[in-house]
Enzyme design. Structure first.
Site, PDB file in Angstrom:
ATOM      1  N   ASP A 158       0.877  -1.250   0.152  1.00 47.66           N
ATOM      2  CA  ASP A 158       0.015  -0.146   0.119  1.00 47.66           C
ATOM      3  C   ASP A 158       0.930   1.169  -0.048  1.00 47.66           C
ATOM      4  O   ASP A 158       1.496   1.484   1.029  1.00 47.66           O
ATOM      5  CB  ASP A 158      -0.885  -0.030   1.225  1.00 47.66           C
ATOM      6  CG  ASP A 158      -1.799   1.276   1.444  1.00 47.66           C
ATOM      7  OD1 ASP A 158      -2.857   1.297   0.509  1.00 47.66           O
ATOM      8  OD2 ASP A 158      -1.444   2.254   2.006  1.00 47.66           O
ATOM      9  N   TYR A 213       3.443   9.563  -0.458  1.00 43.66           N
ATOM     10  CA  TYR A 213       4.609   8.970   0.316  1.00 43.66           C
ATOM     11  C   TYR A 213       5.874   9.023  -0.375  1.00 43.66           C
ATOM     12  O   TYR A 213       6.623   8.923   0.251  1.00 43.66           O
ATOM     13  CB  TYR A 213       4.348   7.395   0.508  1.00 43.66           C
ATOM     14  CG  TYR A 213       2.959   7.288   1.187  1.00 43.66           C
ATOM     15  CD1 TYR A 213       2.259   8.133   1.779  1.00 43.66           C
ATOM     16  CD2 TYR A 213       2.391   5.906   1.272  1.00 43.66           C
ATOM     17  CE1 TYR A 213       1.244   7.837   2.723  1.00 43.66           C
ATOM     18  CE2 TYR A 213       1.312   5.588   1.982  1.00 43.66           C
ATOM     19  CZ  TYR A 213       0.684   6.515   2.570  1.00 43.66           C
ATOM     20  OH  TYR A 213      -0.616   6.240   3.198  1.00 43.66           O
ATOM     21  N   LYS A 221      -2.632   6.124  -4.207  1.00 47.70           N
ATOM     22  CA  LYS A 221      -3.598   7.135  -3.723  1.00 47.70           C
ATOM     23  C   LYS A 221      -3.144   8.666  -4.339  1.00 47.70           C
ATOM     24  O   LYS A 221      -2.006   8.927  -4.406  1.00 47.70           O
ATOM     25  CB  LYS A 221      -3.802   7.398  -2.156  1.00 47.70           C
ATOM     26  CG  LYS A 221      -3.686   5.697  -1.563  1.00 47.70           C
ATOM     27  CD  LYS A 221      -3.832   6.061   0.109  1.00 47.70           C
ATOM     28  CE  LYS A 221      -3.579   4.774   0.511  1.00 47.70           C
ATOM     29  NZ  LYS A 221      -2.041   4.474   0.743  1.00 47.70           N
ATOM     30  N   HIS A 272      -7.179   9.660  -1.604  1.00 45.98           N
ATOM     31  CA  HIS A 272      -6.451   9.414  -0.573  1.00 45.98           C
ATOM     32  C   HIS A 272      -7.270  10.138   0.842  1.00 45.98           C
ATOM     33  O   HIS A 272      -7.538   9.638   2.032  1.00 45.98           O
ATOM     34  CB  HIS A 272      -5.317  10.042  -0.598  1.00 45.98           C
ATOM     35  CG  HIS A 272      -4.233   9.797   0.470  1.00 45.98           C
ATOM     36  ND1 HIS A 272      -2.910   9.814   0.359  1.00 45.98           N
ATOM     37  CD2 HIS A 272      -4.274   8.989   1.577  1.00 45.98           C
ATOM     38  CE1 HIS A 272      -2.373   9.246   1.354  1.00 45.98           C
ATOM     39  NE2 HIS A 272      -3.066   8.868   2.185  1.00 45.98           N
TER      40      HIS A 272
END
Length: 276
Positions: free
Chosen positions: A47, A52, A77, A110
């Site tokens: 994930d 990120y 996301k 997200h």
């Protein structure tokens, strides 16, 4: 119900199987080593997210692992700052390049913080990317009931997945019940409460089973029918978090953990379900 194993999956409304145990890479910019460790330990579900900044590292780990792409389930996301129809379509293409993939298994919105108009435009763009074969499944994260009802009102198909904070202290029962009633699989982030597991009930059950508290929380999540996404960059912890299949929690233990729910007061993330 069949006995759970690390290979257990759930079939999504999109028709694709998703492994029940995922590996999270939040706050792990150099995610390649930990992803390789996770894949070696048997995880097949990773994930990630655009924010990120580790999609390329995840893609590099997948390539180096030698595993076939269709053996793996990879999520990313798009956060509210990049919402919008054109920006989402461009973002999908950018994520594909970063990963080095031809498709993404699951693409989530997200968070729902961009407002109705941009949320819907973003969702429509993801559905278009799905129709084009760039995404296999469309989902959301941190969506409350009213956000999902918004999609219904717009005559759009409901997402296959809603990823929310979920653990015994924060069980978010209204949105979980809604998702189950509408065939939306619930993914659980922060399933081990970001390490804040020093609670008498949790430690007592862990001691009884001679297990780490994290393993108790992850087993609870699996037995509740959720898809937990534990994260770690520590090899021993990555492997420990996957050793969940040679024990089970009995009904009194599950009930004791269920009784720890504190609702919103038990949340630890900055993205609580709800929002505008």
């Amino acid at each position: 119900m069949a006995a759970l194993t690390i290979k257990s999956t759930v079939r999504l409304s999109s028709g694709f199987p998703m492994p029940l145990l995922g590996f999270g890479v939040y706050q792990n910019h150099d995610a390649k080593p930990s992803c390789l460790e996770a894949l070696e330990a048997g995880y097949r579900h990773i994930d990630s997210a655009q924010m990120y900044r580790n999609e390329a590292a995840v893609g590099a780990a997948v390539k180096e692992s030698g595993l076939a792409r269709d053996e793996l389930f990879i999520t990313t996301k798009c956060a509210s700052r990049s919402h919008g129809y054109e920006s989402t379509l461009n973002g999908v293409d950018t994520s594909l390049v970063r990963f080095g993939f031809e498709y993404i298994d699951l693409f989530l919105i997200h968070d729902p913080l961009s407002g109705t108009e941009r949320r819907l435009a973003t969702y429509k763009a993801l559905l278009e990317a799905k129709a084009a074969g760039k995404i296999r499944t469309v989902g959301v994260s941190n969506y409350g009931v009213h956000h999902l009802e918004e999609l219904k009102a717009a005559n759009l198909e409901l997402p296959a997945v809603n990823q929310i904070e979920l653990h015994p202290l924060c069980q978010q029962k209204p949105i979980v019940e809604y998702c189950r009633a509408n065939s939306i699989v619930v993914q659980a982030y922060c399933p081990i409460i970001r390490g804040n597991m020093d609670h008498e009930v949790i430690t007592k059950i862990a001691s009884k089973h001679d297990r780490d508290p994290a393993q108790i929380l992850l087993r609870w999540s699996l037995q509740k029918g959720y898809v937990p996404l534990p994260k770690s960059a520590t090899p021993a912890r990555i492997r420990s978090n996957a050793q969940l299949y040679d024990f089970a929690l009995d009904a009194p233990e599950m009930a004791a953990l269920d009784a720890l729910d504190r609702g919103k007061d038990g949340a630890i993330s900055r993205n609580p379900v709800g929002g505008p």
